[in-house]
Design an enzyme around this catalytic site. Sequence first.
Site, PDB file in Angstrom:
ATOM      1  N   GLY A  50      -7.843  -6.863   3.468  1.00  0.00           N
ATOM      2  CA  GLY A  50      -6.085  -7.203   3.899  1.00  0.00           C
ATOM      3  C   GLY A  50      -6.376  -8.445   3.980  1.00  0.00           C
ATOM      4  O   GLY A  50      -7.270  -9.312   4.871  1.00  0.00           O
ATOM      5  N   GLY A  90      -8.456  -5.088  -1.769  1.00  0.00           N
ATOM      6  CA  GLY A  90      -8.659  -3.844  -2.829  1.00  0.00           C
ATOM      7  C   GLY A  90     -10.044  -2.914  -2.905  1.00  0.00           C
ATOM      8  O   GLY A  90     -10.693  -1.827  -2.423  1.00  0.00           O
TER       9      GLY A  90
END
Length: 409
Positions: A367, A390
Site C-alpha cells: 500500500g 494486498g
Amino acid sequence: MQFMHLYLLFKFFKMKTINDFDFNNKRALIRVDFNVPLNANFEVTDATRINSAKPTIIKILEDGGSCVLMSHLGRPKGVQDEFSLKHIISKIESVLGVEVKFANDCVGKEAEEKAGALQPGEILLLENLRFHDKEKQGDVQFAEQLSKLGDIYVNDAFGTAHRAHASTTIVAKFFPQSKCFGHLLAKEIESIDKVLNNSEKPVLAVLGGAKVSSKITVIENILDKVEHLIIGGGMTFTFIKAQGGNIGDSICEDDKMDLALDILKQAESKGVKIHLPVDVIAADAFNNEANIQVCDVYHIPDGWQGLDAGPRSLANFDAVVNECRTILWNGPLGVFEMDTFSKGTISLGDSIANSTKNGAFSLVGGGDSVAAVKQFGFDNKVSYVSTGGGAMLESLEGKTLPGIAAILD
Ligand code: AMP
C-alpha cells in the site's frame, strides 16, 4: 497450507521459473499485472508495472518464443471502453520496443486465431480479463478457454497472486508440467523469503499507517520473525492510550486497546523489542497549514492531534534501523501526503537507505509505503520495492497465496 510451508517446499522442490524452460517455438501465456493508472486522455501515467514485466517478456522472445499477455485493468462492470487494454498498447510497445498485436476479447475465436498465428518474437495482448465476470469467479471453463492460448503458463503478476481468479490460479491446472513463475514474481517470493525465513539478524519490521485493525494479523505473524518492531503512524495512539497516555484528538481505535496491550505482552514474552514514538508533531487541525508543536507522546493536549513522529523518536528509530541487518517497511510514520507531516517518513526512508548502503537488506511493501518511497525518491535506495499491496500484506500475514500455490502444486 501456510505460506511459510510453501517456502520450505521451495527448498525441496526448486521452484520453477522461466529460466527452467526453453521457449524456442513455444507460446507463453503470461499473466501480467498491467493494471496501470491512466489519465483523462487514457495515457499511462506510471509505467512501473509494464517495466517490471519486461525482463520476463524479453527472455521469452529472445529464446525464440512468442508471448500472449493477459491482464485486468481497473474494476469494469461488464465491457466498458474506458477500461480497455487497447489504451496501453503504445506504452507497452515503447517499453518493450516490440510491436504489440491486440485481441478484442480475451477468449474465443479471434483470440485463438491471433494466438495461433503468432510467430517467434511476436506479442499478442488480450482485452481486459475482467470484462468477463467469470475471471473473478475463478470459473474453470473460462480458465480452460484461456489455457488454449499458450503452451506454457507463466505467472508474473504478484499484485493479483492473492486472488484465486481464473487467470491467476485456476488456469494453472491446465498446464500440469508446463507452468512457472516469471522473473518478477520469483523476485517477490525471494524477497519475502529473505525477510521472513532466511533473514540475516537482527530483523526489524516497521509498521506504520493509519489503523491497528488493518495490521493486526501482520503484527501477530511478524512477532515470531523479528527482533525489533517499530510501530508508527496513526496506530501509535491506540497503543499509547491503552497504556494510560493522553493522546488529545489523535486518531485511536478504542475497541482495539486491549489487543494493543496483548500485542505488547506477546512481544515481551517473545523477546521482541517494540519501539513506539516518544514524541510527535501535534497539530491543532488536520491540514497542512495547521499550527504545530512537538509534544511528548503521552501528553498531547486536548484539541491537538499527533500527525507525525517527533525528532527524538526519529533519532531513536535511526539507531534501531542502523543496528539491523534485515528491514521490512510497511506503512508511513505520519500523514506524509501533507508536507508539514512528511518529515518522519522521509527521515525513516533516509535511515533505511543508509542502512541498505551499509549492507542491510530492505524490503518495502504494501500500500501507501510504496507510494511514499516513490514520492520521496527512495525506491532506488532500498533493496526491493514490492509491486503488490494486498498480496504483500497477505504474505506478511502468513497466508497462502493461491496464485503461488497453483504453480507449486
Ligand atoms: P495504511 O494504508 O494503513 O498504510 O495507512 C496509510 C495512511 O495512514 C496514510 O494515508 C497516512 O496519511 C495515514 N496516517 C499516518 N499517520 C497518521 C496519523 N498520525 N494520523 C492520521 N493518519 C495517519
